[in-house]
Design a protein around this motif. Structure first.
Motif, short mmCIF file in Angstrom:
data_model
loop_
_atom_site.label_atom_id
_atom_site.label_comp_id
_atom_site.label_asym_id
_atom_site.label_seq_id
_atom_site.Cartn_x
_atom_site.Cartn_y
_atom_site.Cartn_z
N THR A 62 0.80 -1.23 0.00
CA THR A 62 0.00 0.00 0.00
C THR A 62 0.83 1.27 0.00
O THR A 62 0.33 2.33 -0.37
CB THR A 62 -0.92 0.03 1.23
OG1 THR A 62 -0.12 -0.04 2.43
CG2 THR A 62 -1.87 -1.16 1.20
N ARG A 63 2.10 1.21 0.40
CA ARG A 63 2.95 2.40 0.44
C ARG A 63 4.40 1.96 0.29
O ARG A 63 4.82 0.95 0.86
CB ARG A 63 2.74 3.19 1.72
CG ARG A 63 3.07 2.43 2.98
CD ARG A 63 2.76 3.25 4.21
NE ARG A 63 1.42 3.02 4.69
CZ ARG A 63 0.78 3.85 5.51
NH1 ARG A 63 1.33 4.96 5.90
NH2 ARG A 63 -0.44 3.57 5.92
N PHE A 64 5.18 2.73 -0.46
CA PHE A 64 6.56 2.32 -0.70
C PHE A 64 7.47 2.64 0.49
O PHE A 64 8.16 1.78 1.00
CB PHE A 64 7.11 2.98 -1.97
CG PHE A 64 8.46 2.45 -2.36
CD1 PHE A 64 8.57 1.21 -2.93
CD2 PHE A 64 9.60 3.19 -2.13
CE1 PHE A 64 9.82 0.69 -3.29
CE2 PHE A 64 10.86 2.70 -2.48
CZ PHE A 64 10.96 1.44 -3.06
N TRP A 65 7.46 3.91 0.93
CA TRP A 65 8.31 4.29 2.06
C TRP A 65 7.54 4.01 3.36
O TRP A 65 7.21 4.92 4.12
CB TRP A 65 8.71 5.76 1.97
CG TRP A 65 9.46 6.10 0.71
CD1 TRP A 65 9.03 6.90 -0.30
CD2 TRP A 65 10.77 5.65 0.33
NE1 TRP A 65 9.99 6.97 -1.28
CE2 TRP A 65 11.06 6.21 -0.92
CE3 TRP A 65 11.71 4.81 0.94
CZ2 TRP A 65 12.26 5.98 -1.59
CZ3 TRP A 65 12.90 4.56 0.27
CH2 TRP A 65 13.17 5.13 -0.97
N SER A 66 7.24 2.75 3.60
CA SER A 66 6.34 2.38 4.70
C SER A 66 6.97 2.53 6.08
O SER A 66 6.28 2.77 7.06
CB SER A 66 5.88 0.93 4.51
OG SER A 66 6.99 0.05 4.47
#
Length: 336
Positions: free
Chosen positions: A89-93
């Motif tokens: 859901t997000r790259f830089w999680s």
């Protein structure tokens, strides 16, 4: 010709100053473990990512603005080493922040990052809340839906490191209308001197019915052994939980052995999966092949009572109420 040489020398000196004032670092950890877990008579063999330290990839940088003031950024993504994937859901999680840092005034940080209370819990857990033996295996959000690790839309302030051993931070997160539970305020304070470290942290999430998390911790390094103790409590409406942990670490040659016991006691109505008491006993060994590479092994066992169903390995295999979950792994970690 001489003028050209002098000009090049002057330009080179300016380039050297610029390089000294600004830096960007590529960093990460690759960690994978062969793992066995069992529950309810079922067994699962798997390759787990981050058995000792979460596998990650990131880039961070600092620019010296002069006068003791710096600007910094930090972007960090989780890597699932077993499948070669990132957060869906997000790259830089794991982290996405920009900061202003003062040597004498502290740091102001904006973005997505861990909460103060999560940092508190990690500091007094020998596993840093990662792997089969993490103390957070028994922490419950009590049905609130709160992420007890990180916050989006966060503004935080951390004290400078020149206060004679005292440290602390405060953070506030905006819900931005998406969900009231995402609104959060918390803080941490502690004192560390020599072998002694003690700290406390607290946070509240939500608007009307708030999820509350408080944690107290201490550690003492005796040289041949380091002892840790933590007490945490969570609360959401009529539900509450008390979590206790006692752990030790001991250096052995080029490695470190650790062991810990965690107990979680629940209070409140028995509703769905929000109930029950549990205990966990865990141990492990980390053998350093170099400063950046280590072999490790860990073993953990959870015993549930009064309707609880806490588990290991992402509930794989699933655990029934009052069930047991056990497992061990062997892995390798490399940092760069």
């Amino acid at each position: 010709m001489k003028k050209s040489i002098v000009a090049l020398a002057v330009l080179g000196s300016f380039a050297g100053v610029a390089a000294a004032q600004s830096s960007v670092t590529l960093f990460g950890v690759v960690d994978a473990a062969m793992r066995y877990t069992s529950a309810n008579g079922k067994s699962v063999y798997s390759l787990a990512s981050g058995g000792n330290t979460t596998s990650r990839f990131g880039v961070r940088g600092v620019e010296d603005l002069g006068g003791g003031l710096k600007a910094g950024f930090w972007l960090e993504s989780q890597v699932n080493l077993d499948a070669g994937s990132a957060d869906a859901t997000r790259f830089w999680s794991r982290r996405a922040t920009v900061s202003l840092i003062s040597d004498t005034m502290g740091e102001v940080r904006l973005g997505r990052f861990k909460t103060s209370v999560r940092l508190q819990i990690e500091d007094f857990d020998p596993t840093a809340t990662t792997g089969l033996g993490a103390t957070t295996n028994l922490y419950s959000a009590l049905g609130s839906g709160v992420d007890m690790s990180r916050r989006d839309n966060q503004v935080s302030y951390s004290l400078p490191g020149n206060l004679g051993g005292f440290y602390g931070s405060v953070d506030v997160a905006a819900g931005e209308g998406s969900s009231a539970i995402n609104k959060d305020v918390g803080g941490r304070v502690g004192y560390k001197a020599g072998a002694f470290n003690v700290g406390a942290a607290y946070s509240e999430s939500g608007v009307s019915t708030k999820f509350k998390l408080m944690s107290l911790g201490g550690s003492y390094d005796m040289g041949f052994m380091k002892a840790f103790a933590t007490y945490s409590t969570t609360e959401f409406g009529a539900h509450s939980q008390d979590i206790y942990n006692l752990s030790v670490t001991a250096p052995i040659g080029a490695g470190l052995v650790w062991a810990g016991y965690t107990a979680a006691d629940y209070s409140g109505p028995k509703v769905g999966s929000i109930s029950g008491d549990s205990s966990q006993i865990a141990a492990g060994y980390v053998h350093n092949l170099s400063k950046r590479t280590a072999l490790y092994t860990s073993v953990s066992y959870i015993d549930n009572k009064a309707g609880a169903n806490f588990s290991l390995n992402g509930n794989n295999p699933a655990v029934n109420k009052d069930g047991r979950s056990g497992g061990f792994d062997v892995g390798v970690k490399h940092s760069f």
